[in-house]
Design a protein around this motif. Structure first.
Motif, mmCIF file in Angstrom:
data_model
loop_
_atom_site.group_PDB
_atom_site.id
_atom_site.type_symbol
_atom_site.label_atom_id
_atom_site.label_comp_id
_atom_site.label_asym_id
_atom_site.label_seq_id
_atom_site.Cartn_x
_atom_site.Cartn_y
_atom_site.Cartn_z
ATOM 1 N N ASP A 113 0.812 -1.221 0.000
ATOM 2 C CA ASP A 113 0.000 0.000 0.000
ATOM 3 C C ASP A 113 0.843 1.268 0.000
ATOM 4 O O ASP A 113 0.433 2.293 0.553
ATOM 5 N N ASN A 114 2.021 1.216 -0.614
ATOM 6 C CA ASN A 114 2.834 2.424 -0.748
ATOM 7 C C ASN A 114 2.481 3.160 -2.036
ATOM 8 O O ASN A 114 2.258 2.534 -3.082
ATOM 9 N N ASP A 160 1.690 1.306 3.933
ATOM 10 C CA ASP A 160 0.773 2.434 3.919
ATOM 11 C C ASP A 160 1.520 3.774 3.997
ATOM 12 O O ASP A 160 1.114 4.685 4.728
#
Length: 224
Positions: A185-186, A201
């Protein structure tokens, strides 16, 4: 030769481009586009019908058709992943495209439902997961792993022995140094360079260049 029939899920620019590539470079014949009923705004695109995704099995049976979901990085790739999963649950085989103008070494491992554009270099021992898009002109270094549901834009450099986490987005001209793990989730913005591991994240914003105080015409002594 009878071509396998293909339905493209989506009606965006990516869907138009995917139709071109599948029709020209593969044994597929694109026969229709599909979108979820709530987003059905047109009846045809480039002369092909646009139908409700919910009616797909009735109109284009999975025994005779495959599906490719031409959706970009919306919701950190989750929309593409959700629609691909739904199509698979309906019984469709998910199509992939690898450009004949891409360099993909013989022992690269490819998951299902991938789209690799022209001018990509994918070096030995790379592993690419399911539902991954490599837009044009990227370098994927040896022994690197790209996990599921990733979108790599253009002219991205992923060096050797990197690990790119699920759902990541890598913007234009991003660079990942050797042995770096990018967390799931980057979001890595255009032109960003990562030199060390990241946590899940994380959002890495690109810096916008500010104009100099002197104008371009004055700097180059142009008479206006």
């Amino acid at each position: 030769m009878n071509k396998r029939k293909l339905v493209i899920v989506g009606d965006s620019a990516f869907a138009e481009i995917a139709r071109e590539y599948f029709d020209v470079d593969t044994d597929y014949q694109v026969v229709a586009f599909a979108v979820e009923a709530a987003y059905l705004k047109q009846e045809a695109l480039h002369g092909l019908p646009v139908v409700a995704f919910e009616q797909l099995t009735a109109l284009y049976p999975p025994q005779e058709h495959d599906v490719f979901v031409a959706v970009v990085y919306t919701q950190l790739n989750r929309l593409r992943a959700r629609l691909a999963g739904a199509a698979k649950d309906m019984g469709y085989r998910l199509a992939s495209y690898v450009s004949p103008r891409a360099f993909v070494w013989r022992n690269v491992k490819l998951g299902e439902h991938v789209f690799i554009f022209e001018d990509n270099t994918v070096q030995p021992f790379v592993e690419i997961g399911n539902n991954v898009v490599l837009w044009s002109g990227n370098h994927i270094g040896h022994h690197s792993k790209l996990r599921d549901n990733i979108f790599v834009s253009s002219h991205v450099v992923i060096s050797g022995f990197c690990d790119i986490g699920e759902n990541a987005f890598l913007g234009v001209n991003a660079s990942i140094a050797n042995n770096v793990t990018v967390g799931r989730d980057n979001w890595v913005g255009p032109g960003v360079t990562l030199m060390k591991d990241t946590v899940p994240d994380s959002l890495f914003k690109a810096e916008h260049a500010e104009p100099a105080k002197v104008t371009a015409t004055r700097f180059f002594r142009v008479d206006r």
